[in-house]
Scaffold this motif. Sequence first.
Motif, PDB file in Angstrom:
ATOM      1  N   SER A   1       0.853  -1.177  -0.026  1.00 17.12           N
ATOM      2  CA  SER A   1      -0.040  -0.009  -0.145  1.00 17.12           C
ATOM      3  C   SER A   1       0.754   1.424  -0.004  1.00 17.12           C
ATOM      4  O   SER A   1       2.092   1.165   0.449  1.00 17.12           O
ATOM      5  CB  SER A   1      -0.925  -0.038   1.051  1.00 17.12           C
ATOM      6  N   SER A   2       0.179   2.357  -0.385  1.00 16.42           N
ATOM      7  CA  SER A   2       1.152   3.480  -0.460  1.00 16.42           C
ATOM      8  C   SER A   2       0.174   4.483   0.192  1.00 16.42           C
ATOM      9  O   SER A   2      -0.994   4.622   0.477  1.00 16.42           O
ATOM     10  CB  SER A   2       1.362   3.943  -1.957  1.00 16.42           C
ATOM     11  N   GLY A   3       0.804   6.033   0.047  1.00 14.91           N
ATOM     12  CA  GLY A   3       0.227   6.999   0.692  1.00 14.91           C
ATOM     13  C   GLY A   3      -0.206   6.847   2.335  1.00 14.91           C
ATOM     14  O   GLY A   3       0.644   6.607   3.002  1.00 14.91           O
ATOM     15  N   ILE A   4      -1.241   7.414   2.680  1.00 13.55           N
ATOM     16  CA  ILE A   4      -1.756   7.107   4.201  1.00 13.55           C
ATOM     17  C   ILE A   4      -1.716   5.785   4.514  1.00 13.55           C
ATOM     18  O   ILE A   4      -1.579   5.445   5.967  1.00 13.55           O
ATOM     19  CB  ILE A   4      -2.776   7.789   4.758  1.00 13.55           C
ATOM     20  N   PHE A   5      -1.872   4.810   3.740  1.00 12.56           N
ATOM     21  CA  PHE A   5      -1.751   3.508   3.811  1.00 12.56           C
ATOM     22  C   PHE A   5      -0.533   2.934   3.932  1.00 12.56           C
ATOM     23  O   PHE A   5      -0.553   1.558   3.825  1.00 12.56           O
ATOM     24  CB  PHE A   5      -2.945   2.789   3.015  1.00 12.56           C
ATOM     25  N   SER A   6       0.407   3.446   3.553  1.00 10.77           N
ATOM     26  CA  SER A   6       1.958   2.884   3.111  1.00 10.77           C
ATOM     27  C   SER A   6       2.150   1.776   4.092  1.00 10.77           C
ATOM     28  O   SER A   6       2.212   1.817   5.344  1.00 10.77           O
ATOM     29  CB  SER A   6       2.929   4.189   3.496  1.00 10.77           C
ATOM     30  N   GLY A   7       2.488   0.619   3.430  1.00  8.60           N
ATOM     31  CA  GLY A   7       2.780  -0.615   3.942  1.00  8.60           C
ATOM     32  C   GLY A   7       1.954  -1.655   4.002  1.00  8.60           C
ATOM     33  O   GLY A   7       1.112  -1.727   3.153  1.00  8.60           O
ATOM     34  N   LEU A   8       1.685  -2.361   4.982  1.00  8.14           N
ATOM     35  CA  LEU A   8       0.837  -3.737   5.009  1.00  8.14           C
ATOM     36  C   LEU A   8      -0.482  -3.305   5.513  1.00  8.14           C
ATOM     37  O   LEU A   8      -0.961  -3.699   6.718  1.00  8.14           O
ATOM     38  CB  LEU A   8       1.510  -4.651   5.903  1.00  8.14           C
ATOM     39  N   ASN A   9      -1.311  -2.583   4.855  1.00 11.17           N
ATOM     40  CA  ASN A   9      -2.902  -2.306   5.317  1.00 11.17           C
ATOM     41  C   ASN A   9      -3.702  -3.498   4.817  1.00 11.17           C
ATOM     42  O   ASN A   9      -3.655  -3.961   3.691  1.00 11.17           O
ATOM     43  CB  ASN A   9      -3.471  -1.057   4.513  1.00 11.17           C
ATOM     44  N   CYS A  10      -4.123  -4.136   5.703  1.00 13.35           N
ATOM     45  CA  CYS A  10      -5.059  -5.432   5.434  1.00 13.35           C
ATOM     46  C   CYS A  10      -6.372  -5.147   5.553  1.00 13.35           C
ATOM     47  O   CYS A  10      -7.404  -6.333   5.479  1.00 13.35           O
ATOM     48  CB  CYS A  10      -4.490  -6.398   6.447  1.00 13.35           C
ATOM     49  N   GLY A  11      -6.765  -3.908   5.489  1.00 15.64           N
ATOM     50  CA  GLY A  11      -8.366  -3.547   6.080  1.00 15.64           C
ATOM     51  C   GLY A  11      -9.210  -3.318   4.700  1.00 15.64           C
ATOM     52  O   GLY A  11      -9.177  -2.334   4.017  1.00 15.64           O
ATOM     53  N   GLY A  12      -9.867  -4.442   4.672  1.00 14.61           N
ATOM     54  CA  GLY A  12     -10.740  -4.375   3.243  1.00 14.61           C
ATOM     55  C   GLY A  12     -11.818  -3.165   3.588  1.00 14.61           C
ATOM     56  O   GLY A  12     -12.489  -2.998   2.533  1.00 14.61           O
TER      57      GLY A  12
ATOM     58  N   SER B   1     -11.243  -0.402   4.637  1.00 19.26           N
ATOM     59  CA  SER B   1     -10.461   0.975   4.244  1.00 19.26           C
ATOM     60  C   SER B   1     -10.665   1.393   2.873  1.00 19.26           C
ATOM     61  O   SER B   1     -11.226   0.587   1.790  1.00 19.26           O
ATOM     62  CB  SER B   1      -8.998   0.810   4.443  1.00 19.26           C
ATOM     63  N   SER B   2     -10.419   2.615   2.724  1.00 19.21           N
ATOM     64  CA  SER B   2     -10.500   3.249   1.102  1.00 19.21           C
ATOM     65  C   SER B   2      -9.330   3.095   0.368  1.00 19.21           C
ATOM     66  O   SER B   2      -9.184   3.349  -0.834  1.00 19.21           O
ATOM     67  CB  SER B   2     -10.850   4.648   1.254  1.00 19.21           C
ATOM     68  N   ASP B   3      -8.479   1.904   0.734  1.00 15.76           N
ATOM     69  CA  ASP B   3      -7.180   1.580   0.001  1.00 15.76           C
ATOM     70  C   ASP B   3      -7.690   0.772  -1.141  1.00 15.76           C
ATOM     71  O   ASP B   3      -8.776   0.136  -1.207  1.00 15.76           O
ATOM     72  CB  ASP B   3      -6.343   0.705   0.901  1.00 15.76           C
ATOM     73  N   GLN B   4      -7.038   0.648  -2.335  1.00 14.88           N
ATOM     74  CA  GLN B   4      -7.409  -0.060  -3.523  1.00 14.88           C
ATOM     75  C   GLN B   4      -7.468  -1.491  -2.893  1.00 14.88           C
ATOM     76  O   GLN B   4      -6.715  -2.222  -2.365  1.00 14.88           O
ATOM     77  CB  GLN B   4      -6.013  -0.191  -4.481  1.00 14.88           C
ATOM     78  N   SER B   5      -8.904  -2.391  -3.171  1.00 11.45           N
ATOM     79  CA  SER B   5      -8.716  -3.647  -2.892  1.00 11.45           C
ATOM     80  C   SER B   5      -7.999  -4.639  -3.422  1.00 11.45           C
ATOM     81  O   SER B   5      -7.747  -5.534  -2.491  1.00 11.45           O
ATOM     82  CB  SER B   5     -10.287  -3.865  -3.168  1.00 11.45           C
ATOM     83  N   ASN B   6      -7.370  -4.335  -4.445  1.00 17.22           N
ATOM     84  CA  ASN B   6      -6.413  -5.438  -5.276  1.00 17.22           C
ATOM     85  C   ASN B   6      -5.073  -5.205  -4.288  1.00 17.22           C
ATOM     86  O   ASN B   6      -4.549  -6.529  -4.043  1.00 17.22           O
ATOM     87  CB  ASN B   6      -6.178  -5.314  -6.482  1.00 17.22           C
ATOM     88  N   VAL B   7      -4.855  -4.313  -3.827  1.00 12.81           N
ATOM     89  CA  VAL B   7      -3.445  -4.003  -3.110  1.00 12.81           C
ATOM     90  C   VAL B   7      -3.815  -4.569  -1.638  1.00 12.81           C
ATOM     91  O   VAL B   7      -2.887  -5.158  -1.194  1.00 12.81           O
ATOM     92  CB  VAL B   7      -3.036  -2.593  -2.811  1.00 12.81           C
ATOM     93  N   VAL B   8      -5.043  -4.373  -1.059  1.00 12.61           N
ATOM     94  CA  VAL B   8      -5.240  -4.908   0.267  1.00 12.61           C
ATOM     95  C   VAL B   8      -4.982  -6.556   0.099  1.00 12.61           C
ATOM     96  O   VAL B   8      -4.515  -7.350   1.136  1.00 12.61           O
ATOM     97  CB  VAL B   8      -6.583  -4.630   0.864  1.00 12.61           C
ATOM     98  N   ALA B   9      -5.618  -7.019  -1.029  1.00 13.77           N
ATOM     99  CA  ALA B   9      -5.440  -8.466  -1.396  1.00 13.77           C
ATOM    100  C   ALA B   9      -4.157  -9.128  -1.354  1.00 13.77           C
ATOM    101  O   ALA B   9      -3.757 -10.135  -0.948  1.00 13.77           O
ATOM    102  CB  ALA B   9      -6.247  -8.729  -2.538  1.00 13.77           C
ATOM    103  N   ILE B  10      -3.188  -8.249  -2.038  1.00 13.58           N
ATOM    104  CA  ILE B  10      -1.803  -8.574  -2.079  1.00 13.58           C
ATOM    105  C   ILE B  10      -1.242  -8.518  -0.489  1.00 13.58           C
ATOM    106  O   ILE B  10      -0.381  -9.482  -0.374  1.00 13.58           O
ATOM    107  CB  ILE B  10      -0.979  -7.394  -3.031  1.00 13.58           C
ATOM    108  N   ASN B  11      -1.452  -7.487   0.302  1.00 14.05           N
ATOM    109  CA  ASN B  11      -0.997  -7.482   1.485  1.00 14.05           C
ATOM    110  C   ASN B  11      -1.760  -8.837   2.218  1.00 14.05           C
ATOM    111  O   ASN B  11      -0.615  -9.663   2.977  1.00 14.05           O
ATOM    112  CB  ASN B  11      -1.437  -6.460   2.146  1.00 14.05           C
ATOM    113  N   ARG B  12      -2.740  -9.263   2.332  1.00 17.26           N
ATOM    114  CA  ARG B  12      -3.150 -10.228   2.984  1.00 17.26           C
ATOM    115  C   ARG B  12      -2.687 -11.644   2.512  1.00 17.26           C
ATOM    116  O   ARG B  12      -2.292 -12.586   3.161  1.00 17.26           O
ATOM    117  CB  ARG B  12      -4.819 -10.425   2.932  1.00 17.26           C
TER     118      ARG B  12
END
Length: 251
Positions: free
Chosen positions: A26-37, A39-50
């Motif tokens: 994840s990037s921006g305010i979510f920079s790093g391992l954001n695993c929160g589906g 959140s307003s982070d990109q869902s495909n990036v959250v899936a990568i993190n999980r």
Amino acid sequence: MTLEILTSDALSPMRHGFFTRRGGASSGIFSGLNCGGGSSDQSNVVAINRARVAASLGLDAKRLITVNQVHSADVAVIEGPLSELPRADGLVTKRPGLALAVLTADCQPVLFADREACVVGAAHAGWRGALGGVLEATLDAMETLGANRGNTVAIIGPTISQRAYEVGPEFFETFMDETAENGRFFASGKGDRMMFDLPAYSLARLRKAGIGQAAWTRHCTYSDPERFFSYRRSVHEHEVDYGRLISAIRL
């Protein structure tokens, strides 16, 4: 970047981890391992993190089990991968090959294990859940699967510490209504504000419930922005959203 995984010897040999925000996509305010589906982070990036979290535990992503957390005392017994997320804040299982996980951003992630009975659990315990009994309910649910609470270990992971947890008089009164003994978990702050010790409160409840061993890793989410997401810090910094940390345990 490699994932940073905090562990506790008390939970060994169960594979587990309190994951920091380091090592994610994840990037921006979510920079790093954001695993929160949620959140307003990109869902495909959250899936990568999980998926990275699951892989670190030796599992496919579908076997990393989370629930729809609602600050309740409800506990779900997990038998396998879920097609629909139940509304609960605790999870327990005796099935090998599953990882139970909770998402937090100041609330307590609590991982449980009875190594002799091969039963594990996880709980999302903010102040509402802890006050409502989610920790005790998780122990109760583990016992239905054959665990013995006297043999069970519970470790509280990164959470907001007392020095960062300012609350008002109504919050204090809510806890005093439960019992006057709860006054010991509050320290004086500025004016009518008080500072609440959430992990100490939860440790006391776990010990009163008869658990064999309970401890806190002593990591404060609010005070370490390089390693942890924090809802309260995001509010103070006027950010539009915040990332979610993940904590998991498997048989």
